[in-house]
Design a protein around this motif. Sequence first.
Motif, mmCIF file in Angstrom:
data_model
loop_
_atom_site.group_PDB
_atom_site.id
_atom_site.type_symbol
_atom_site.label_atom_id
_atom_site.label_comp_id
_atom_site.label_asym_id
_atom_site.label_seq_id
_atom_site.Cartn_x
_atom_site.Cartn_y
_atom_site.Cartn_z
ATOM 1 N N ARG A 156 62.423 16.160 14.753
ATOM 2 C CA ARG A 156 61.782 17.087 15.725
ATOM 3 C C ARG A 156 62.500 16.713 16.896
ATOM 4 N NH1 ARG A 156 58.774 13.364 13.652
ATOM 5 N NH2 ARG A 156 57.574 12.514 15.182
ATOM 6 N N PRO A 157 62.355 17.724 17.894
ATOM 7 C CA PRO A 157 61.786 18.744 17.486
ATOM 8 C C PRO A 157 63.201 19.705 16.652
ATOM 9 C CG PRO A 157 62.853 18.815 20.454
ATOM 10 C CD PRO A 157 62.398 17.806 19.373
ATOM 11 N N LYS A 184 52.318 15.846 19.687
ATOM 12 C CA LYS A 184 51.417 14.623 20.291
ATOM 13 C C LYS A 184 53.286 13.747 20.371
ATOM 14 C CE LYS A 184 47.622 13.627 18.297
ATOM 15 N NZ LYS A 184 46.712 12.953 16.853
ATOM 16 N N CYS A 185 54.435 14.304 20.545
ATOM 17 C CA CYS A 185 55.782 13.853 20.939
ATOM 18 C C CYS A 185 55.958 14.146 22.407
ATOM 19 C CB CYS A 185 56.685 14.097 19.707
ATOM 20 S SG CYS A 185 58.311 13.598 20.008
ATOM 21 N N SER A 186 56.772 13.156 23.430
ATOM 22 C CA SER A 186 56.552 13.196 24.384
ATOM 23 C C SER A 186 57.723 13.898 25.043
ATOM 24 C CB SER A 186 56.969 12.360 25.689
ATOM 25 O OG SER A 186 57.048 11.387 24.916
ATOM 26 N N TYR A 241 65.922 17.516 21.222
ATOM 27 C CA TYR A 241 65.712 18.269 22.275
ATOM 28 C C TYR A 241 67.452 18.065 23.265
ATOM 29 C CZ TYR A 241 64.716 19.110 27.227
ATOM 30 O OH TYR A 241 64.266 19.794 28.387
ATOM 31 N N LYS A 242 67.652 19.018 23.328
ATOM 32 C CA LYS A 242 68.981 19.506 23.924
ATOM 33 C C LYS A 242 69.344 20.270 25.006
ATOM 34 C CE LYS A 242 72.087 17.780 19.918
ATOM 35 N NZ LYS A 242 71.226 17.713 18.923
ATOM 36 N N ASP A 289 53.758 23.228 14.444
ATOM 37 C CA ASP A 289 53.259 21.815 13.955
ATOM 38 C C ASP A 289 53.772 21.209 12.450
ATOM 39 O OD1 ASP A 289 52.632 19.091 13.430
ATOM 40 O OD2 ASP A 289 50.698 19.601 14.692
ATOM 41 N N ILE A 290 55.122 20.893 13.084
ATOM 42 C CA ILE A 290 55.972 19.894 11.781
ATOM 43 C C ILE A 290 54.809 19.318 10.761
ATOM 44 C CG2 ILE A 290 56.859 17.945 12.383
ATOM 45 C CD1 ILE A 290 59.102 19.085 11.874
#
Length: 122
Positions: free
Chosen positions: A94-95, A9-11, A107-108, A31-32
């Motif tokens: 996360r992620p 659900k995280c953009s 996110y990198k 899924d964490i």
Amino acid sequence: MNLFLWYPKCSTCQKAYKELQNLEIPFEARDIKEQNPTKEELKKWWKQSGLDLKKFFNTSGLLYKEQKLKDKLPNMTEEEQLELLASNGMLVKRPILITENKVIIGYKKEEYNEKRNYNYSK
């Protein structure tokens, strides 16, 4: 196989997921929230990453703020912090992409691109 921990659900996680697919980087998604990392996994990834353990905490999350962890973490041992992280996936940043030789937290896009030409073991 690479492991990708995310919250669907995280953009930001969704962007990272799509980026990995676009770069054709093989991964298993987890899924964490549904399958929280264990204390042992977190300890292994933390040691592998070479990062400060605090980087594994989702410091912008509601749970982190509700529990006032900003004030509590400095007084906790590493073992206590790992146990806390393992208690609820929503506390974990996360992620996270775990490869054979690297742990990428957040996110990198640049680091994902570096992995594009890596010879992944399947």
